[in-house]
Write a protein that holds these residues in place. Structure first.
Motif, PDB file in Angstrom:
ATOM      1  N   MET A   8       0.903  -1.145  -0.003  1.00 54.75           N
ATOM      2  CA  MET A   8      -0.028  -0.094  -0.004  1.00 54.75           C
ATOM      3  C   MET A   8       0.626   1.306  -0.015  1.00 54.75           C
ATOM      4  SD  MET A   8      -3.056  -1.217  -0.073  1.00 54.75           S
ATOM      5  CE  MET A   8      -4.187   0.029   0.646  1.00 54.75           C
ATOM      6  N   MET A  60       2.234   6.677  -2.085  1.00 56.04           N
ATOM      7  CA  MET A  60       0.971   6.778  -1.241  1.00 56.04           C
ATOM      8  C   MET A  60       1.278   7.176   0.276  1.00 56.04           C
ATOM      9  SD  MET A  60      -2.232   6.721  -1.206  1.00 56.04           S
ATOM     10  CE  MET A  60      -2.130   6.173  -2.904  1.00 56.04           C
ATOM     11  N   MET A  89      -4.144   8.048   1.082  1.00 58.09           N
ATOM     12  CA  MET A  89      -4.940   6.922   1.088  1.00 58.09           C
ATOM     13  C   MET A  89      -6.351   7.298   1.803  1.00 58.09           C
ATOM     14  SD  MET A  89      -5.073   3.724   1.397  1.00 58.09           S
ATOM     15  CE  MET A  89      -3.420   3.184   1.026  1.00 58.09           C
TER      16      MET A  89
END
Length: 169
Positions: free
Chosen positions: A70, A99, A104
Motif C-alpha cells: 500500500m 502513497m 489513502m
C-alpha cells in the motif's frame, strides 16, 4: 549544468472519476481497479510554445495497480479528448503515486480527506492525434506532477501540471 533538459509549462489537466470496478488481487499480490473517467479538461498554459489545446475528456479509464504494501500505486490512464476545434486526441499517461496517509484518505473515501500537495504523483504523458496542426504533440515528451483536489460537495479532482521536456544550450 550543460547537457540537462529543462521543463516548459504546457498544460493543466483536471479529471474526475466514477466509482472503481475492483478486479481484485492478482497472482502477484497487486490489487487492480479500473476507474472510469467521467469528465475533465486539458488546457494549454499561457505562453506554451506548442499547439493550443482546450479539450474535454469524452472517454477513458485509469487502470490502478495497488502494491501489496500500500506504499505505491501505479496508474495508467488512456482517454480520448475532444479539442475545441473538434480534433480528437488520444491522451495516455503512466505514473506512480507515493502513497501517504492523505492520499489513502482520498482513495478510501474518508470524510476527513483533504486536498493534497503536488509532489507525490508523477507521470509521463503521451498524445496521439490525426489532426495535422497537433502532430508536434506526438514527437514531444511530457511529464506531469499531480495532486488530489477535494472541495465540499464536489467530486474529487486529479489535477496535473504537465510540462514539455526541452533543451536549451
Amino acid at each position: 549544468m550543460s547537457g540537462f533538459a529543462s521543463l516548459e509549462q504546457a498544460f493543466t489537466a483536471r479529471l474526475t472519476f466514477d466509482p472503481p470496478f475492483s478486479i481484485g488481487s492478482l497472482n502477484n499480490g497487486i490489487s487492480l481497479q479500473i476507474v472510469p473517467i467521467n469528465g475533465g479538461t486539458v488546457k494549454s498554459e499561457p505562453g506554451f510554445s506548442g499547439p493550443k489545446i482546450d479539450a474535454e475528456f469524452i472517454f477513458g479509464s485509469d487502470h490502478v495497480h495497488i502494491d501489496p504494501s500500500m506504499k505505491n500505486v501505479r496508474i495508467n490512464v488512456a482517454a480520448v479528448l475532444k479539442n475545441e476545434d473538434g480534433s480528437l486526441i488520444h491522451y495516455n499517461y503512466k505514473g506512480i503515486i507515493d502513497m501517504t496517509p492523505e492520499g489513502m484518505a482520498i482513495l478510501t473515501g474518508s470524510p476527513d480527506a483533504k486536498t493534497t500537495a503536488f509532489g507525490r504523483i508523477f507521470t509521463h504523458v503521451d498524445f496521439e492525434t490525426g489532426a495535422g496542426h497537433l502532430k508536434s504533440l506526438e514527437t514531444s515528451k511530457f511529464v506531469g506532477c499531480s495532486r488530489f483536489v477535494v472541495e465540499a460537495g464536489q467530486p474529487v479532482v486529479v489535477e496535473s501540471k504537465i510540462s514539455k521536456v526541452v533543451y536549451s544550450s
